[in-house]
Design an enzyme around this catalytic site. Structure first.
Site, PDB file in Angstrom:
ATOM      1  N   GLY A 124       0.778  -1.239   0.000  1.00  0.00           N
ATOM      2  CA  GLY A 124       0.000   0.000   0.000  1.00  0.00           C
ATOM      3  C   GLY A 124       0.806   1.285   0.000  1.00  0.00           C
ATOM      4  N   ASN A 130       1.768   3.007  -2.571  1.00  0.00           N
ATOM      5  CA  ASN A 130       1.130   3.935  -3.529  1.00  0.00           C
ATOM      6  C   ASN A 130      -0.176   4.488  -2.954  1.00  0.00           C
ATOM      7  OD1 ASN A 130       2.541   4.299  -6.253  1.00  0.00           O
ATOM      8  ND2 ASN A 130       2.787   2.108  -5.859  1.00  0.00           N
ATOM      9  N   MET A 151      -3.329  -7.125  -7.535  1.00  0.00           N
ATOM     10  CA  MET A 151      -2.744  -8.153  -8.389  1.00  0.00           C
ATOM     11  C   MET A 151      -3.775  -9.111  -8.982  1.00  0.00           C
ATOM     12  SD  MET A 151       0.205  -7.184  -8.664  1.00  0.00           S
ATOM     13  CE  MET A 151       1.719  -6.524  -7.994  1.00  0.00           C
ATOM     14  N   LYS A 152      -4.873  -8.545  -9.492  1.00  0.00           N
ATOM     15  CA  LYS A 152      -5.860  -9.384 -10.183  1.00  0.00           C
ATOM     16  C   LYS A 152      -6.220  -8.757 -11.517  1.00  0.00           C
ATOM     17  CE  LYS A 152      -7.913 -12.468  -7.087  1.00  0.00           C
ATOM     18  NZ  LYS A 152      -6.884 -12.159  -6.074  1.00  0.00           N
ATOM     19  N   ILE A 153      -6.503  -9.626 -12.473  1.00  0.00           N
ATOM     20  CA  ILE A 153      -6.965  -9.129 -13.769  1.00  0.00           C
ATOM     21  C   ILE A 153      -8.485  -9.037 -13.707  1.00  0.00           C
ATOM     22  CG2 ILE A 153      -7.067  -9.636 -16.238  1.00  0.00           C
ATOM     23  CD1 ILE A 153      -4.359 -11.154 -15.765  1.00  0.00           C
ATOM     24  N   LEU A 154      -9.008  -7.888 -14.062  1.00  0.00           N
ATOM     25  CA  LEU A 154     -10.452  -7.677 -13.994  1.00  0.00           C
ATOM     26  C   LEU A 154     -11.101  -8.123 -15.309  1.00  0.00           C
ATOM     27  CD1 LEU A 154     -10.063  -4.237 -12.249  1.00  0.00           C
ATOM     28  CD2 LEU A 154     -11.080  -6.274 -11.192  1.00  0.00           C
ATOM     29  N   ASN A 192      -4.276   2.166 -13.466  1.00  0.00           N
ATOM     30  CA  ASN A 192      -3.321   1.306 -12.750  1.00  0.00           C
ATOM     31  C   ASN A 192      -1.928   1.924 -12.843  1.00  0.00           C
ATOM     32  OD1 ASN A 192      -2.244  -1.093 -11.506  1.00  0.00           O
ATOM     33  ND2 ASN A 192      -1.625  -1.823 -13.528  1.00  0.00           N
ATOM     34  N   HIS A 231       2.160   0.733 -12.910  1.00  0.00           N
ATOM     35  CA  HIS A 231       2.976  -0.462 -13.136  1.00  0.00           C
ATOM     36  C   HIS A 231       4.454  -0.053 -13.173  1.00  0.00           C
ATOM     37  CE1 HIS A 231       3.916  -4.485 -14.462  1.00  0.00           C
ATOM     38  NE2 HIS A 231       4.668  -3.979 -15.420  1.00  0.00           N
TER      39      HIS A 231
END
Ligand code: GAR
Length: 188
Positions: free
Chosen positions: A13, A15, A91-94, A108, A110
């Site tokens: 956390g 960021n 860390m999940k793909i929506l 997001n 990265h």
């Protein structure tokens, strides 16, 4: 009246912290209204709590399908009517369905100069490739990993004696500056 931001996290956390800190400025156009973690052990939950920000844990393992997991995310998010949904180490793909529901509102950060080095171990990949620069990217989110239209990037030089650890630190420092700046620009 400040606009609402919902931040999705999975871990540390840092960021999230940088956005909360920036949003304390009275001229900042938004405030973090809700933090969602898909990991009950995420350190970032303490940051939300310490700042008296609403927070909720929504773990995929509690649901029997990804659709149900995302339905719960959506149910929580819409209560706050956010102008932006910021993924910060989430860390999940929506899914396509989720992304289309909040079209143009999910961003997001990265730790690489996308489209280079999606996924994990970005710093190792940049060093191994002999790159002269690395950096971070803020982009709109689609239903692919670390994909979607790039909004802003910031570069750092990779020193000849750079290690994964030193590069990670340098890039993270940039992330903490870039993300709040981009959010401010998008919502002003
Ligand atoms: C950050 O470096 C962020 O860019 C990265 O995870 C870290 C989270 O740190 N995100 C991704 O790799 C997304 N693919 P934080 O929890 O301290 O903000």
């Amino acid at each position: 009246m400040k606009k609402n931001i919902v931040v999705l996290i999975s871990g540390r956390g840092s960021n999230l912290q940088s956005i909360i800190s920036a949003a304390k400025d009275k001229d900042y156009p938004a405030a973090v209204s809700l933090v969602i973690s898909d990991n009950s052990k995420a350190q970032g939950l303490y940051i939300a709590k310490n700042n008296s920000i609403d927070n909720v844990i929504i773990e995929k393992s509690s649901f029997d399908s990804n659709d149900k997991f995302e339905e719960d995310l959506i149910k929580n998010i819409i209560q706050y009517d956010p102008s932006l949904i910021c993924l910060a180490g989430f860390m999940k793909i929506l899914s396509k369905n989720f992304v289309e529901k909040f079209m143009g509102k999910i961003i997001n950060i990265h730790p690489s100069l996308l489209p280079k080095y999606k996924g994990l171990n970005t710093h190792q990949k940049a060093i191994n490739s002999g790159d002269k620069y690395s950096g971070c990217t803020v982009h709109y989110v689609n239903n692919k990993m670390d994909d979607g239209e790039i909004i802003a990037q910031q570069e750092v030089i990779i020193a000849t004696d750079e290690t994964v650890e030193t590069l990670k630190e340098k890039v993270l420092d940039l992330e903490h500056k870039l993300y709040p700046k981009v959010i401010k620009a998008l919502l002003s």
